[in-house]
Design a protein around this motif. Sequence first.
Motif, PDB file in Angstrom:
ATOM      1  N   LEU A 353       0.822  -1.208   0.000  1.00 31.66           N
ATOM      2  CA  LEU A 353       0.000   0.000   0.000  1.00 31.66           C
ATOM      3  C   LEU A 353       0.857   1.258   0.000  1.00 31.66           C
ATOM      4  CD1 LEU A 353      -2.841  -1.052   2.487  1.00 31.66           C
ATOM      5  CD2 LEU A 353      -2.799  -1.243  -0.004  1.00 31.66           C
ATOM      6  N   ASP A 354       1.978   1.194   0.710  1.00 26.43           N
ATOM      7  CA  ASP A 354       2.869   2.359   0.752  1.00 26.43           C
ATOM      8  C   ASP A 354       3.547   2.631  -0.590  1.00 26.43           C
ATOM      9  OD1 ASP A 354       2.201   2.731   3.372  1.00 26.43           O
ATOM     10  OD2 ASP A 354       4.041   1.864   4.207  1.00 26.43           O
ATOM     11  N   GLN A 355       3.657   1.605  -1.433  1.00 24.87           N
ATOM     12  CA  GLN A 355       4.209   1.817  -2.774  1.00 24.87           C
ATOM     13  C   GLN A 355       3.228   2.561  -3.670  1.00 24.87           C
ATOM     14  OE1 GLN A 355       6.439  -1.381  -4.918  1.00 24.87           O
ATOM     15  NE2 GLN A 355       5.860  -2.648  -3.165  1.00 24.87           N
ATOM     16  N   VAL A 356       1.949   2.313  -3.446  1.00 28.32           N
ATOM     17  CA  VAL A 356       0.925   2.838  -4.352  1.00 28.32           C
ATOM     18  C   VAL A 356       0.328   4.150  -3.850  1.00 28.32           C
ATOM     19  CG1 VAL A 356      -1.246   2.307  -5.533  1.00 28.32           C
ATOM     20  CG2 VAL A 356       0.398   0.472  -5.061  1.00 28.32           C
ATOM     21  N   TRP A 357       0.157   4.275  -2.533  1.00 27.94           N
ATOM     22  CA  TRP A 357      -0.583   5.414  -1.979  1.00 27.94           C
ATOM     23  C   TRP A 357      -0.030   6.775  -2.386  1.00 27.94           C
ATOM     24  CZ3 TRP A 357      -5.111   6.654  -0.057  1.00 27.94           C
ATOM     25  CH2 TRP A 357      -5.253   7.843   0.647  1.00 27.94           C
ATOM     26  N   PRO A 358       1.256   7.043  -2.260  1.00 32.97           N
ATOM     27  CA  PRO A 358       1.737   8.395  -2.595  1.00 32.97           C
ATOM     28  C   PRO A 358       1.410   8.812  -4.025  1.00 32.97           C
ATOM     29  CG  PRO A 358       3.424   7.183  -1.392  1.00 32.97           C
ATOM     30  CD  PRO A 358       2.363   6.191  -1.758  1.00 32.97           C
ATOM     31  N   ALA A 359       1.630   7.897  -4.967  1.00 33.59           N
ATOM     32  CA  ALA A 359       1.359   8.226  -6.371  1.00 33.59           C
ATOM     33  C   ALA A 359      -0.131   8.416  -6.608  1.00 33.59           C
ATOM     34  CB  ALA A 359       1.908   7.127  -7.278  1.00 33.59           C
ATOM     35  N   ALA A 360      -0.955   7.580  -5.978  1.00 25.60           N
ATOM     36  CA  ALA A 360      -2.401   7.694  -6.147  1.00 25.60           C
ATOM     37  C   ALA A 360      -2.912   9.013  -5.584  1.00 25.60           C
ATOM     38  CB  ALA A 360      -3.097   6.516  -5.467  1.00 25.60           C
ATOM     39  N   LEU A 361      -2.444   9.373  -4.392  1.00 27.83           N
ATOM     40  CA  LEU A 361      -2.891  10.612  -3.761  1.00 27.83           C
ATOM     41  C   LEU A 361      -2.435  11.831  -4.563  1.00 27.83           C
ATOM     42  CD1 LEU A 361      -4.360  11.812  -1.324  1.00 27.83           C
ATOM     43  CD2 LEU A 361      -2.170  11.849  -0.108  1.00 27.83           C
ATOM     44  N   ALA A 362      -1.210  11.787  -5.064  1.00 30.26           N
ATOM     45  CA  ALA A 362      -0.713  12.900  -5.881  1.00 30.26           C
ATOM     46  C   ALA A 362      -1.561  13.075  -7.134  1.00 30.26           C
ATOM     47  CB  ALA A 362       0.749  12.664  -6.251  1.00 30.26           C
ATOM     48  N   GLN A 363      -1.923  11.949  -7.762  1.00 31.67           N
ATOM     49  CA  GLN A 363      -2.756  12.015  -8.952  1.00 31.67           C
ATOM     50  C   GLN A 363      -4.144  12.550  -8.615  1.00 31.67           C
ATOM     51  OE1 GLN A 363      -1.854  11.691 -12.028  1.00 31.67           O
ATOM     52  NE2 GLN A 363      -3.909  12.033 -12.833  1.00 31.67           N
ATOM     53  N   ALA A 364      -4.678  12.118  -7.476  1.00 31.16           N
ATOM     54  CA  ALA A 364      -5.997  12.602  -7.061  1.00 31.16           C
ATOM     55  C   ALA A 364      -5.970  14.116  -6.853  1.00 31.16           C
ATOM     56  CB  ALA A 364      -6.434  11.894  -5.783  1.00 31.16           C
ATOM     57  N   LYS A 365      -4.899  14.633  -6.285  1.00 35.12           N
ATOM     58  CA  LYS A 365      -4.780  16.077  -6.085  1.00 35.12           C
ATOM     59  C   LYS A 365      -4.721  16.818  -7.419  1.00 35.12           C
ATOM     60  CE  LYS A 365      -2.548  15.811  -1.537  1.00 35.12           C
ATOM     61  NZ  LYS A 365      -1.302  16.036  -0.756  1.00 35.12           N
ATOM     62  N   ASN A 366      -4.065  16.213  -8.407  1.00 31.96           N
ATOM     63  CA  ASN A 366      -4.054  16.810  -9.749  1.00 31.96           C
ATOM     64  C   ASN A 366      -5.463  16.851 -10.324  1.00 31.96           C
ATOM     65  OD1 ASN A 366      -1.259  17.124  -9.699  1.00 31.96           O
ATOM     66  ND2 ASN A 366      -0.880  15.154 -10.709  1.00 31.96           N
ATOM     67  N   GLU A 367      -6.219  15.792 -10.070  1.00 22.92           N
ATOM     68  CA  GLU A 367      -7.594  15.730 -10.574  1.00 22.92           C
ATOM     69  C   GLU A 367      -8.461  16.785  -9.893  1.00 22.92           C
ATOM     70  OE1 GLU A 367      -7.128  10.937 -11.461  1.00 22.92           O
ATOM     71  OE2 GLU A 367      -8.444  11.619  -9.837  1.00 22.92           O
ATOM     72  N   VAL A 368      -8.228  17.010  -8.598  1.00 24.94           N
ATOM     73  CA  VAL A 368      -8.950  18.069  -7.888  1.00 24.94           C
ATOM     74  C   VAL A 368      -8.665  19.425  -8.533  1.00 24.94           C
ATOM     75  CG1 VAL A 368      -9.106  19.374  -5.725  1.00 24.94           C
ATOM     76  CG2 VAL A 368      -9.076  16.873  -5.675  1.00 24.94           C
ATOM     77  N   ALA A 369      -7.415  19.669  -8.839  1.00 25.18           N
ATOM     78  CA  ALA A 369      -7.036  20.950  -9.447  1.00 25.18           C
ATOM     79  C   ALA A 369      -7.737  21.143 -10.787  1.00 25.18           C
ATOM     80  CB  ALA A 369      -5.518  21.011  -9.618  1.00 25.18           C
ATOM     81  N   ASP A 370      -7.803  20.072 -11.588  1.00 27.63           N
ATOM     82  CA  ASP A 370      -8.486  20.153 -12.881  1.00 27.63           C
ATOM     83  C   ASP A 370      -9.954  20.519 -12.693  1.00 27.63           C
ATOM     84  OD1 ASP A 370      -6.203  19.528 -14.247  1.00 27.63           O
ATOM     85  OD2 ASP A 370      -6.723  17.425 -14.600  1.00 27.63           O
ATOM     86  N   MET A 371     -10.603  19.897 -11.727  1.00 25.64           N
ATOM     87  CA  MET A 371     -12.025  20.156 -11.499  1.00 25.64           C
ATOM     88  C   MET A 371     -12.253  21.561 -10.958  1.00 25.64           C
ATOM     89  SD  MET A 371     -13.291  16.526  -9.918  1.00 25.64           S
ATOM     90  CE  MET A 371     -12.670  14.995 -10.607  1.00 25.64           C
TER      91      MET A 371
END
Length: 742
Positions: A353-371
Motif C-alpha cells: 500500500l505504501d508503494q501505491v498510496w503516494p502516487a495515487a494521492l498525488a494524482q488525485a490532487k491533480n484531478e482536484v485541481a483540474d475540477m
Amino acid sequence: MKKALLSPVALAVLLAACQPDTASQANQDAAHQKTAQQDTTQLQRTSQQNGDIANHNPLLAESSAPFGVPEFSKIKVEHFEPAFDFAIVQNQQEIDDIANSSKAATFENTIEAMEKSGQALNHVATVFYALNGTDTSKEMQGIAKKMSSRLSALNDDIYLNAKLFARVKSVYEQRDSLDLRVDQKTLLADSYQSFVRGGANLSEVDKAKLRDLNSQLSKLSVQFGENLLAETNAFELVIDTKDDLAGLPEDIIAAAAVTATERGHDGKWVFTTHRPSKNPFLTYAENRDLRKALYEGYIQRGDNDNANDNKKLASKIASLRYQKAQLLDYKTYADFVLEKAMAKNPENVYGLLDQVWPAALAQAKNEVADMQDMIKAEGGDFTLAAYDWWYYAEKIRKARYDLDAAQTKPYFSLDATREGVFYTAEKLWGVTFKERQDIPKYHPDVRTFEVFDKDGSSIGVYMTDYYVRESKRGGAWMNSYRKQQKMFGENVKPIIYNVLNYPRPVGDAPVLLTFDQASTLFHEFGHAIQGLLSDGYYQSQTGTSLPRDYVEYPSQVMENWMMEPEVLAQFAKHYKTGEVIPQTLIEKIQAAGKFNQGFATTEYMAAALLDMKWHTLETATEQDADAFEKAAMDEIGLIPQITPRYRTGYFSHIFSGGYASGYYGYIWSNIYDADTWQVFSQNGIFDQDTASGYREHVLETGGTEDPMIMYRRFRGQDPKVWPLLERRGLLTDEQLKTMKAQ
C-alpha cells in the motif's frame, strides 16, 4: 490458504454475516473456510436413514430437479429451523464418531472423514444463507440471528474437541511417512492448522473465553449486516419538481419514476442509496444541493445515531477480534488473519500500500485541481466537495476525451453484455451456455444455464440474478449452491450463481449498463468460471477456496477482455440499430482508461487502510468510531474531496463479511491480474496455449496447493508490480523504465 475442515459451521457463521463483492460477494469466506455444499449421494443416504424427518422437509430430502438443484418452490421459511436442528445433531454425531473411534487415527478415518462430515448441514446452510442474501425477510433474519450462536457453538465444539484434535495431531505428526497426493498433504496441513488457530491448544479456561468471543462476534456481525440493509432501504430522495431532474438521462428519470410508484410517491421521482440509483444521480444531476443530500445519505449509513447505527457495533467487533487474537497468541487480529493469506503479515500489506498510496494521492490532487479550474471557468465560487466529484469528473471526461458515459450505454445492454461474457469463455476454453427453463429458480429474476465443456460434456449449472430489490443486499458477488468435488466417488457438478444489483427494465426498453456496470458483470463472471471449471477432489479445496488476497485475481483478469475490440465487436451493439460500437468510440474509451484513476485508487486504498487500522489495534478499548476513522484518514493525508469507498458504518466487507484485514486483497490480486494480462497481450488474447495453462494452473486448481506455486507454473516467474502501476497511470516514464529494469 483456507481452512480445510471448518465443517459447515464456520461457513454458516460467515454466510450469515454476508458475502463480499465477489466475490461476490459474496460472495463467503471461500478463501479461508470450508464452503457448505450439497452432495446428492450423501443427502440420499441421509434421507434413507432418517425416514419421515428427511422425507417431509425439502431441505433434507433428495432433490428430484435436474442436477439436484434445490426445489425452491417447496422450501418455506418454516422448514429452515427444523432442518438446521436435525442437521446439527447429525453433524455432532458424525464428529463424535470420528473423535471416539477405537481405531488408530489415519488420514482416511480422521482427516478425510471430517472432510466428508456435515453434508446435510452444509446443504441446509448453503440454501439458507444464499436466500438470506438474495431474498431476505424479517423471518429469515430472525433465523439467521438464532443460528449464528448455535453454529458458532458447534464450530467451537469441533475445534476445541480434545479427542478429535489428538487424532488430527497424530496423523499430522506422521505426515512425512504417509503416501499422500499433493491435495491430501494440503488438506492435512490445513486441518491441523485450523485446529490450532481454532484454539485447540488453549487451556480449558481460555477455551471458554474463546467460545464466548466467537459467540458474541457471530451475533454482532449478523446485526451489522441487518442494520446496513435497513439503513440502505430507508433512505429516499423524493423529487416532485421536474426542473430538479435537469441533466439526468431519460432512462434514469424513468427508473426513478418507477421507484417512486413502488414507494408510494406516484407522480414523483425517487432516488435511493442503491448504486444503480445513486451513481447516475451524482454523475449527471445539475442540482448541487440535491447531489449533496443524496451523497450524505449514502455516506452516513450506519452513522445516524438511530436504531440502525453501526458505529458502536464496529468498535465492539474490533475489540472482540483483538481479544481473540491475543488469546490465540497473535499481536493483532490482522496478524492472525494474514498468517493464512498471501501477504503473510501486516508489514507486507503496508509495504504494498505504501508503494501505491503516494502516487495515487498525488494524482488525485491533480484531478482536484483540474475540477477546480473547471468550476472557476464556469463562474462557480465554491470549492469542490466530495459530492461534486462524479459530476465534474464526467464533465472533464467529456471535454478532454469527447466521451460521455451516456454515449456508451446504448451499446451495453444487459443481455448483450452477458452474451459477450459467454463469447469470451467459449473462445478461451470452448465453454458454452444453454438456457434451461426446467431448472428451479429461487426468484423470478433468475435465469439459469447449463454449461458445457469443449468436448460437449455437461459441467454444471450457472444462474444469474441481476436486478436490484429491497430484499437483496447490495453489491455484487458469486457463490454456489453446490461446489464441484469427487470425494464420494463421482464428479459432482457445481451449481454456481452470480448476483448483481442493476436497475430493472422499464417498459419494453432493455437494461442499459454503464461501462463500469458492464465491467462488473465480467468481473463476477470471472469468479463464476473458476467455480464452473474447478477440477478437484475435496469440496473444501475447489472453486474459489483461496486466500482473500488471491481470490479476486481471476475475476479481475476477466475484466480485461471486455475492452478488447474483438470482444466488443461481438456484443457491444446499439440496442436499437444493431450497430457495432464504433472504433472511434472504443479508442475514446481506451484513451480515457487511465482517467480518474487517482480518485478510484485513492478512495479504494483509503478503505483498505481503514480496514488495516481497525484490525491492527493493540487494545481492547472500544473506540469512538468517528474519531478513530478521522484520525486514520488524517494520518494518511486523505483529502476532503474524497471519502473512503467504505466508511466504518457501512463497511460490511470487514464487519459482516469475510474481508476483515483483507480488503487490501483487491489491489494485491491486481498484481497477479496485471502480470497475467502481460502474457495474454504478448501471446494473443485468445492464445490457446496461454488459455489452457491459465485454466490448468489457476482456474481448475482451487486451493489444492500453495497458490504461488500454482501461479509460477502458469507464469514461469513471480508477478511483477510495475504492470499494475503502469495500468493505473501512476508511474512516470522514467519510473516505469527503472522498475522494468529491476
